[in-house]
Design an enzyme around this catalytic site. Structure first.
Site, PDB file in Angstrom:
ATOM      1  N   PHE A  17       0.862  -1.174   0.000  1.00 38.78           N
ATOM      2  CA  PHE A  17       0.000   0.000   0.000  1.00 38.78           C
ATOM      3  C   PHE A  17       0.901   1.227   0.000  1.00 38.78           C
ATOM      4  CE2 PHE A  17      -4.517   1.130   1.143  1.00 38.78           C
ATOM      5  CZ  PHE A  17      -5.084   0.148   0.375  1.00 38.78           C
ATOM      6  N   LEU A  54     -14.612   6.505  -3.858  1.00 36.89           N
ATOM      7  CA  LEU A  54     -13.192   6.204  -3.768  1.00 36.89           C
ATOM      8  C   LEU A  54     -12.788   5.090  -4.727  1.00 36.89           C
ATOM      9  CD1 LEU A  54     -10.601   6.611  -1.921  1.00 36.89           C
ATOM     10  CD2 LEU A  54     -11.302   4.465  -0.925  1.00 36.89           C
ATOM     11  N   GLN A  87      -7.112  14.378   5.503  1.00 37.68           N
ATOM     12  CA  GLN A  87      -6.479  13.655   4.396  1.00 37.68           C
ATOM     13  C   GLN A  87      -7.320  13.716   3.129  1.00 37.68           C
ATOM     14  OE1 GLN A  87      -5.954   9.133   4.383  1.00 37.68           O
ATOM     15  NE2 GLN A  87      -3.859   9.896   4.326  1.00 37.68           N
ATOM     16  N   ARG A 124      -0.336   9.570   0.493  1.00 42.79           N
ATOM     17  CA  ARG A 124      -1.503  10.258  -0.067  1.00 42.79           C
ATOM     18  C   ARG A 124      -1.347  11.769  -0.117  1.00 42.79           C
ATOM     19  NH1 ARG A 124      -6.092   6.455   2.811  1.00 42.79           N
ATOM     20  NH2 ARG A 124      -5.606   4.648   1.520  1.00 42.79           N
ATOM     21  N   HIS A 138      -7.651  11.928  -0.375  1.00 42.97           N
ATOM     22  CA  HIS A 138      -7.238  10.727  -1.085  1.00 42.97           C
ATOM     23  C   HIS A 138      -7.046  11.125  -2.540  1.00 42.97           C
ATOM     24  CE1 HIS A 138      -7.169   6.695  -2.704  1.00 42.97           C
ATOM     25  NE2 HIS A 138      -7.193   6.187  -1.498  1.00 42.97           N
ATOM     26  N   ARG A 186      -2.221   9.980   7.516  1.00 42.78           N
ATOM     27  CA  ARG A 186      -2.416   8.563   7.810  1.00 42.78           C
ATOM     28  C   ARG A 186      -1.916   7.719   6.653  1.00 42.78           C
ATOM     29  NH1 ARG A 186      -6.713   4.626   6.602  1.00 42.78           N
ATOM     30  NH2 ARG A 186      -7.678   6.202   5.293  1.00 42.78           N
ATOM     31  N   GLU A 193      -6.657   2.661  -3.143  1.00 42.00           N
ATOM     32  CA  GLU A 193      -5.223   2.643  -3.347  1.00 42.00           C
ATOM     33  C   GLU A 193      -4.765   1.291  -3.889  1.00 42.00           C
ATOM     34  OE1 GLU A 193      -3.407   5.128  -0.572  1.00 42.00           O
ATOM     35  OE2 GLU A 193      -1.829   3.697  -0.103  1.00 42.00           O
ATOM     36  N   HIS A 221     -11.067  12.519   2.620  1.00 38.44           N
ATOM     37  CA  HIS A 221     -11.196  11.105   2.897  1.00 38.44           C
ATOM     38  C   HIS A 221     -11.179  10.758   4.377  1.00 38.44           C
ATOM     39  CE1 HIS A 221     -10.921   6.897   2.059  1.00 38.44           C
ATOM     40  NE2 HIS A 221      -9.718   6.769   2.536  1.00 38.44           N
TER      41      HIS A 221
HETATM   42  C1  LIG Z   1     -14.307   5.029   1.028  1.00 38.20           C
HETATM   43  C2  LIG Z   1     -13.369   4.747   2.149  1.00 38.20           C
HETATM   44  C3  LIG Z   1     -12.421   3.754   2.017  1.00 38.20           C
HETATM   45  C4  LIG Z   1     -11.545   3.477   3.056  1.00 38.20           C
HETATM   46  N1  LIG Z   1     -10.619   2.493   2.892  1.00 38.20           N
HETATM   47  C5  LIG Z   1      -9.784   2.209   3.904  1.00 38.20           C
HETATM   48  C6  LIG Z   1      -8.820   1.172   3.763  1.00 38.20           C
HETATM   49  O1  LIG Z   1      -8.720   0.519   2.730  1.00 38.20           O
HETATM   50  N2  LIG Z   1      -8.020   0.898   4.796  1.00 38.20           N
HETATM   51  C7  LIG Z   1      -8.108   1.578   5.973  1.00 38.20           C
HETATM   52  O2  LIG Z   1      -7.355   1.268   6.875  1.00 38.20           O
HETATM   53  N3  LIG Z   1      -9.007   2.566   6.136  1.00 38.20           N
HETATM   54  C8  LIG Z   1      -9.849   2.895   5.126  1.00 38.20           C
HETATM   55  N4  LIG Z   1     -10.756   3.910   5.295  1.00 38.20           N
HETATM   56  C9  LIG Z   1     -10.896   4.562   6.593  1.00 38.20           C
HETATM   57  C10 LIG Z   1     -11.707   3.720   7.541  1.00 38.20           C
HETATM   58  O3  LIG Z   1     -12.674   3.005   6.834  1.00 38.20           O
HETATM   59  C11 LIG Z   1     -12.459   4.525   8.567  1.00 38.20           C
HETATM   60  O4  LIG Z   1     -11.574   5.379   9.186  1.00 38.20           O
HETATM   61  C12 LIG Z   1     -13.057   3.628   9.616  1.00 38.20           C
HETATM   62  O5  LIG Z   1     -13.890   2.696   9.017  1.00 38.20           O
HETATM   63  C13 LIG Z   1     -13.817   4.381  10.668  1.00 38.20           C
HETATM   64  O6  LIG Z   1     -14.464   3.435  11.513  1.00 38.20           O
HETATM   65  P1  LIG Z   1     -15.181   3.836  12.853  1.00 38.20           P
HETATM   66  O7  LIG Z   1     -15.608   2.577  13.506  1.00 38.20           O
HETATM   67  O8  LIG Z   1     -14.321   4.741  13.613  1.00 38.20           O
HETATM   68  O9  LIG Z   1     -16.417   4.673  12.383  1.00 38.20           O
HETATM   69  P2  LIG Z   1     -17.639   4.352  11.410  1.00 38.20           P
HETATM   70  O10 LIG Z   1     -17.516   3.047  10.747  1.00 38.20           O
HETATM   71  O11 LIG Z   1     -17.809   5.552  10.578  1.00 38.20           O
HETATM   72  O12 LIG Z   1     -18.832   4.208  12.393  1.00 38.20           O
HETATM   73  C14 LIG Z   1     -19.381   5.302  13.076  1.00 38.20           C
HETATM   74  C15 LIG Z   1     -20.535   4.818  13.892  1.00 38.20           C
HETATM   75  O13 LIG Z   1     -20.958   5.819  14.767  1.00 38.20           O
HETATM   76  C16 LIG Z   1     -22.327   5.989  14.714  1.00 38.20           C
HETATM   77  N5  LIG Z   1     -22.646   7.363  15.032  1.00 38.20           N
HETATM   78  C17 LIG Z   1     -22.071   8.478  14.554  1.00 38.20           C
HETATM   79  N6  LIG Z   1     -22.647   9.561  15.083  1.00 38.20           N
HETATM   80  C18 LIG Z   1     -23.604   9.126  15.927  1.00 38.20           C
HETATM   81  C19 LIG Z   1     -24.561   9.751  16.762  1.00 38.20           C
HETATM   82  N7  LIG Z   1     -24.656  11.095  16.842  1.00 38.20           N
HETATM   83  N8  LIG Z   1     -25.408   8.998  17.461  1.00 38.20           N
HETATM   84  C20 LIG Z   1     -25.346   7.662  17.385  1.00 38.20           C
HETATM   85  N9  LIG Z   1     -24.467   7.011  16.618  1.00 38.20           N
HETATM   86  C21 LIG Z   1     -23.610   7.737  15.901  1.00 38.20           C
HETATM   87  C22 LIG Z   1     -22.687   5.608  13.318  1.00 38.20           C
HETATM   88  O14 LIG Z   1     -24.012   5.186  13.255  1.00 38.20           O
HETATM   89  C23 LIG Z   1     -21.740   4.466  13.065  1.00 38.20           C
HETATM   90  O15 LIG Z   1     -22.279   3.268  13.541  1.00 38.20           O
HETATM   91  C24 LIG Z   1     -11.620   4.211   4.250  1.00 38.20           C
HETATM   92  C25 LIG Z   1     -12.575   5.206   4.387  1.00 38.20           C
HETATM   93  C26 LIG Z   1     -13.427   5.497   3.344  1.00 38.20           C
HETATM   94  C27 LIG Z   1     -14.377   6.630   3.483  1.00 38.20           C
END
Ligand SMILES: Cc1cc2nc3c(=O)[nH]c(=O)nc-3n(C[C@H](O)[C@H](O)[C@H](O)COP(=O)(O)OP(=O)(O)OC[C@H]3O[C@@H](n4cnc5c(N)ncnc54)[C@H](O)[C@@H]3O)c2cc1C
Ligand code: SF4
Ligand code: F3S
Ligand code: FES
Lengths: 136, 247, 580, 118
Positions: C117, C243, C231, C286, C233, C389, C246, C354
């Site tokens: 990556f 997206l 960040q 990135r 992307h 990141r 990568e 991103h």
């Molecule tokens: C398109 C894309 C591709 C990516 N690809 C990669 C990759 O290949 N490798 C990598 O390492 N990272 C990648 N990332 C980054 C990574 O996916 C995210 O940083 C990560 O998934 C975030 O996870 P999380 O559990 O912190 O939050 P999320 O999965 O965003 O979950 C947030 C949770 O909080 C809840 N929530 C939010 N606000 C409230 C509220 N006010 N009340 C109640 N619930 C709430 C939501 O309902 C949800 O359940 C990517 C990101 C994107 C956007």
């Protein structure tokens, strides 16, 4: 205002399924027609038994049956039944590969190949039976 | 190409009405726009009170399924252009009670997912320190297709049996059970069998096949169910014919 | 007021939240755990992650190498103790997820397969084709169903944290389906609510990524750390911002300008070779790739489209077989959303917002300075991401720090008295506020959608890939004005039942807080580092700014910025070298 | 001990077997014996040969298999069609008794008939 609504208590709306739901969409019509071919299957099975019984009893009863069978209305009906059983065959054979997972040397045989195998079997059965009945 | 299209959207406001109604909106059409973009246009510009679910807008979160012109689709993956000249009718997914406008209640579906024990079941778990379970690409390919389900419920909406018999456990949940049954790491097939071999399990399905037609991720739940029927039947006859066989 | 009491409460059902929930249940099965999420867990944005998750598994790899790639990738702004803990526990967490059924892609002998990556010396990214986040999230969600103590509140929107006596003891949540406001009390709260890409107009982030958790923590007195680092992307589809992972470049994709030239060679990112070379060219980090795009675009060497300039991502030479096997989702997305087939055509791409490196400041156990409040995942900043990141570290971060926060919160909760009843009064106030400010008011004039889109445009213009004092100030003035206008917001929807407009308004309020903090932090950092590029201060300045910005809400409601030292253990700041 | 199994696997196996047999053999039998031959479009083997053929025990056994499975194919499909198509699931048991009952009766009759000829 909706008289049944009370704050914070859900008042979901449920749609009823219409009794003739299977007429509402082309795919469902096809489905129900396919299912109803079972009536034809049973009918043909009964008819075959009648035929066998007639042959067993002798040429006279056989000819009587043939006489009935060759009446125009009866023929027309049976041609329709024939089309129905063909529909059964085609729909049946098309769905058969879905359930079957055949593996040769660890690899899954593609669904198309299985499908072709089924059609091949059908042609073979048809020729064998026809040959037995009509003679070479 | 016409510049605008009429979207007929189902409205249901439980505080005010006892029955849903349809409301028409004139929405501009652009080549890139999906049905969801049309709905967002309505919400942002025309009527902020329209309710519907969406999140990823890239066809993977599974929240934006609706009935568009009578067919269950992901609204974020269906071009408006493909439905011109309209009108385009948008309704909530069939088969789920309507909470409000385009939003359905999916509690029942969530319960069914949980009912099939969709997780790895093992008699003995290998300690994490000993590393991964080996699984060859061929073994992975066995269940991969069934692991692609995004829980969008389009299949439930397409399946008439689910609407007629609400107990029917339904296409996606059965496909999910198969996903674990076919996983080389799993040993829970017998436990799942107890749920699935009921009438409300696999036997309720009469192979209408629409579930697989509408599935946006080619999961082929109809195939999963048929395969399950075959293995349940084989299993049954084995246990009848060879009762001494160890289970 | 309907009140429920749990031991540990999770805000968020994404990767971090679900991992943390399982950690709580395993640490102490006697505790009651509740996952509160504004969407059903499997809709969380983790589902969209494509490329993969990093952890050392290959024999030739080492923890040291993973740490070094991470820290240099983060332009030495990472806290190195956090990075060390992270790389140490990463592999274990990933194997654990394998045991929970995640369908990782495999080598022919059945072991885990890896791919390189951006910014990595050795390939260590585990992947499940190119739907890694999807598979991780579903495996985690399905595994939580095994644990009866984990209770879920699906489609409950958390509107604020309940803090009493300096200790966080629960949240107020709106049940979206019915409009009922509830107090959910707990001995410990873990924020796992994800990032806030929706501050910007053009983002890979889902509609639900509105930084709620960051804003609520900030309002409750917890500091937000390093918020200026956003960040971009380098490869998003124009118009949709979807997206293109990568992994497309990791498998050998090329970035070409309008002349079909691999322009990255002009930006000190190495020399082109036909096959991918790690830490070089398209596999640079990135921030550098996105910055190179801006320069190309300025020089008129990008391709103009109605949705802004683009360059081309070319994967045609990989061939159909490799594309279908390694990056099938890229093909699916291009076919569905861009009406082109990457097997035959080049993919138009441009940089897109991103990820937020910054977030709620936490220690290595996810604890924030507010007692009883923990955070993990994108919402948090333990500082493993520094100024930029490294792709595929974030998914692993969810697991490692989700689990750590879960264990720590379980231990914390075990030693706490029951939540105080004074909190119910706070919750009742909150219910009244929602009615007064939104549902019940009749004198509003402003629309949520208008304010949101003006804010997003202002942020793009003022705090995009490049910023300077003036652009930041212009944006800050605009955001302050929008904040005023937001006071007069009018909802067209006064229903209690599934009122998504109310939810959007609450989200917008959080976004405005976030925008303010991002701008204030960006203004304070007068240097260029990683994703924060100031044209008026183009150099990195370790003397002045080898430090974290910490934003706290002042009395006047506006952010105050302080600096905290960076923890350096082993790797002194050096030059970031790629392609050499 | 495993939980009590439903009878569905047997019924489904019969349904499936019947569907397959019917698919493979019914069109040709119907077409040749009951449509084309009576109309004189094709000539069957001589009547005496035909009689020998139907009296052959193997043929009788095969025929029994065919009709027996076909009846159960009908019963199973018809049962589902009734209660999904007409939404009569509350009459499940009654419909099952009727359909499989009729199929059993027909099969017994067929068995008796095929047993007693020749
Ligand atoms: C398109 C894309 C591709 C990516 N690809 C990669 C990759 O290949 N490798 C990598 O390492 N990272 C990648 N990332 C980054 C990574 O996916 C995210 O940083 C990560 O998934 C975030 O996870 P999380 O559990 O912190 O939050 P999320 O999965 O965003 O979950 C947030 C949770 O909080 C809840 N929530 C939010 N606000 C409230 C509220 N006010 N009340 C109640 N619930 C709430 C939501 O309902 C949800 O359940 C990517 C990101 C994107 C956007
Ligand atoms: S099986 Fe297909 S249609 Fe059904 S929920 Fe899963 S992805 Fe959706
Ligand atoms: S549509 Fe329904 S009936 Fe079966 S094949 Fe699919 S579940
Ligand atoms: S919005 Fe996620 S699938 Fe459509």
């Amino acid at each position: 205002m909706n008289p049944d609504y009370r704050p914070y208590h859900p008042k979901w709306f449920r749609r009823r399924v219409p009794i003739f739901w299977w007429l509402r969409q082309a795919a469902y019509v096809k489905f129900i027609s396919r299912e109803l071919t079972c009536l034809l299957v049973a009918y043909v099975a009964i008819l075959l038994l009648v035929f066998v019984a007639a042959v067993d009893r002798g040429e006279a009863s056989y000819l009587a049956l043939v006489g009935w069978l060759s009446q125009p209305m009866v023929v027309a009906f049976h041609v329709a039944v024939l089309l129905g059983t063909l529909f059964h065959t085609v729909t049946w054979l098309n769905l058969a590969p879905m359930a079957l997972v055949v593996k040769v040397g660890g690899r899954r045989v593609p669904a198309r190949a299985i499908l072709l195998g089924h059609y091949f079997a059908w042609v073979a059965c048809t020729i064998a039976v026809a040959w037995a009945l009509v003679g070479p | 190409m016409s510049d605008t299209v009429t979207m007929e959207v189902l409205r249901y406001r439980p505080e005010e009405e006892t029955e849903p109604t349809y409301e028409s909106f004139e929405v501009p059409v652009q080549p890139e726009w999906m049905i969801l973009d049309g709905l967002n246009h309505i919400k942002d510009q025309l009527d902020g009170s329209l309710s519907y679910r969406w999140a990823c807008r890239m066809g993977v979160c599974g929240s934006c399924g609706m009935l568009v012109n009578g067919r269950p689709v992901l609204t974020c993956a269906t071009y408006m252009e493909s439905l011109l000249p309209g009108p385009i009718r948008v309704e909530p997914l069939r088969g789920f009670p309507v909470i409000r406008d385009l939003v359905g209640d999916i509690t029942d579906f969530m319960g069914k997912l949980a009912a099939v024990k969709p997780y790895i079941v093992r008699e003995e778990e290998k300690p994490v320190e000993e590393g991964e379970y080996l699984q060859t690409p061929e073994e992975l390919a066995e269940y991969k297709q069934y692991s692609m389900c995004i829980n969008c419920m389009l299949c439930y909406s397409a399946c008439p049996i689910y609407r007629i018999e609400p107990d029917f456990i339904g296409p996606a949940a059965i496909a999910l059970a198969q996903r674990y049954n076919l996983d080389s790491r799993d040993e829970g097939a017998q436990e799942r069998m107890d749920v699935l071999s009921q009438h409300a399990g696999i036997w309720g399905c009469t192979l209408v096949g629409e579930c697989s037609e509408v599935c946006p991720k080619d999961v082929d739940p109809a195939g999963a169910i048929q395969r399950y029927k075959v293995s349940a039947t084989v299993d049954f006859f084995k246990s009848v014919l060879m009762p001494w066989r160890k289970e | 007021m309907d009140t429920r009491v749990h031991d540990v409460l999770l805000v968020g059902g994404g990767g971090a939240g679900l991992r943390a929930a399982i950690a709580v249940a395993e640490t102490n099965p006697g505790l009651s755990v509740a996952v509160v999420s504004k969407v059903y867990p499997m809709r969380s944005h983790t589902v969209s992650a494509e490329g993969g998750a990093a952890a050392v598994v290959r024999d030739e790899d080492s923890l040291e190498a993973h740490a070094y790639d991470t820290i240099s990738g983060g332009d030495w702004l990472c806290d190195q103790d956090a990075v060390e803990a992270f790389v140490r526990e990463a592999t274990r967490e990933m194997v654990q997820l394998e045991h929970w059924g995640c369908p990782w892609s495999r080598q022919p002998d059945g072991r885990i397969a890896t791919r390189p990556f951006g910014g990595m010396k050795i390939e260590r990214t585990w992947y499940a084709a190119d739907k890694t986040g999807f598979h991780m999230l579903h495996a985690l969600f399905q595994t939580t169903l095994r644990y009866p103590p984990i209770k879920r509140y699906d489609e409950f929107f958390v509107t604020r944290l309940l803090v009493d006596d300096g200790r966080c003891q629960g949240v107020v949540a709106l049940e979206v389906a019915t409009g009922k406001v509830q107090a959910l009390l707990a001995k410990a709260v873990i924020l796992c609510s994800g990032g806030g890409g929706k501050v910007f107009p053009f983002t890979t982030n889902a509609n639900i990524k509105t930084g709620d958790g960051m804003a609520m923590a900030y309002q409750s007195g917890a500091p937000l750390k390093d918020m200026e680092f956003v960040q971009y992307h380098p490869t998003g589809l124009p118009f949709t911002g979807i997206l293109i992972t990568e992994a497309a470049r990791a498998e050998g994709g090329w970035l070409l300008n309008k002349d079909g030239y691999r322009y990255l060679q002009d930006y000190d990112l190495g020399t082109p070779s036909p096959t991918p070379v790690k830490r070089s060219m398209e596999l640079g980090p990135r921030d550098r790739l996105s910055q190179a795009f801006v320069a190309e675009s300025k020089a008129g060497r990008a391709i103009p489209t109605p949705y802004g300039d683009v360059v081309h991502l070319d994967v045609r030479h990989l061939g159909e077989a490799v594309i279908d096997k390694k990056i099938p989702f890229v093909r699916e997305l291009c076919l569905k959303y861009q009406k082109l087939d990457p097997v035959k055509e080049m993919i138009p791409v441009r940089p897109v917002v991103h990820y937020m490196m910054g977030g709620v400041a936490t220690d290595l156990d996810g604890a924030t300075p507010v007692a009883g409040l923990f955070a993990a995942g994108e919402v948090a900043c333990v500082s493993i991401n520094g100024a930029n990141r490294l792709g595929s570290n974030s998914l692993t971060e969810l697991l490692v720090f989700g689990a750590r926060a879960g264990r720590a919160a379980a231990r914390f909760a075990g030693a706490q008295p029951d939540p105080s009843s004074a909190l119910v009064a706070q919750a009742a106030d909150e219910e009244r506020r929602l009615h007064r400010d939104f549902l019940g008011r009749t004198d509003g004039t402003e629309r949520v959608a208008d304010i949101r889109s003006e804010m997003q445009q202002a942020m793009e213009a003022g705090a995009g890939i490049y910023r300077d004092e003036e652009s930041i100030q212009v944006a800050a003035t605009k955001v302050a004005a929008l904040r005023q206008r937001f006071r007069r917001v009018a909802l067209q929807d006064s229903s209690r039942t599934f009122n998504t407009e109310l939810v959007s308004a609450l989200e917008l309020s959080n976004l405005l807080d976030l925008a303010e903090v991002i701008l204030a932090s960006a203004a304070a950092r007068r240097e260029s580092r990683g994703a924060h590029q100031r044209t008026d201060f183009p150099e990195r300045d370790d003397e002045g700014f080898l430090a974290h910005t910490m934003a706290r809400q002042g009395e006047d409601g506006r952010p105050r910025i302080e600096f905290d030292p960076v923890t350096i253990t082993t790797w002194p700041p050096g030059e970031r070298v790629y392609g050499r | 001990m495993r939980a009590r199994r439903s009878r569905e696997p047997i019924l489904w196996a019969l349904f499936g077997g019947g569907g397959m047999m019917a698919a493979l053999f019914l069109p040709v039998l119907l077409g040749v014996l009951l449509v084309a031959a009576p109309m004189g479009w094709i000539e069957l083997v001589a009547f005496a040969d035909l009689q020998v053929l139907v009296r052959n025990p193997l043929v009788r056994l095969g025929l029994f298999g065919l009709v027996f499975l076909s009846f159960f194919h009908w019963a199973h499909r018809f049962r589902y069609t009734l209660y999904d198509g007409l939404q009569l699931s509350h009459l499940n048991e009654l419909i099952a008794i009727l359909t499989y009952g009729v199929a059993t009766a027909l099969s017994l009759t067929a068995g008796y008939l095929l047993w007693s000829i020749g």
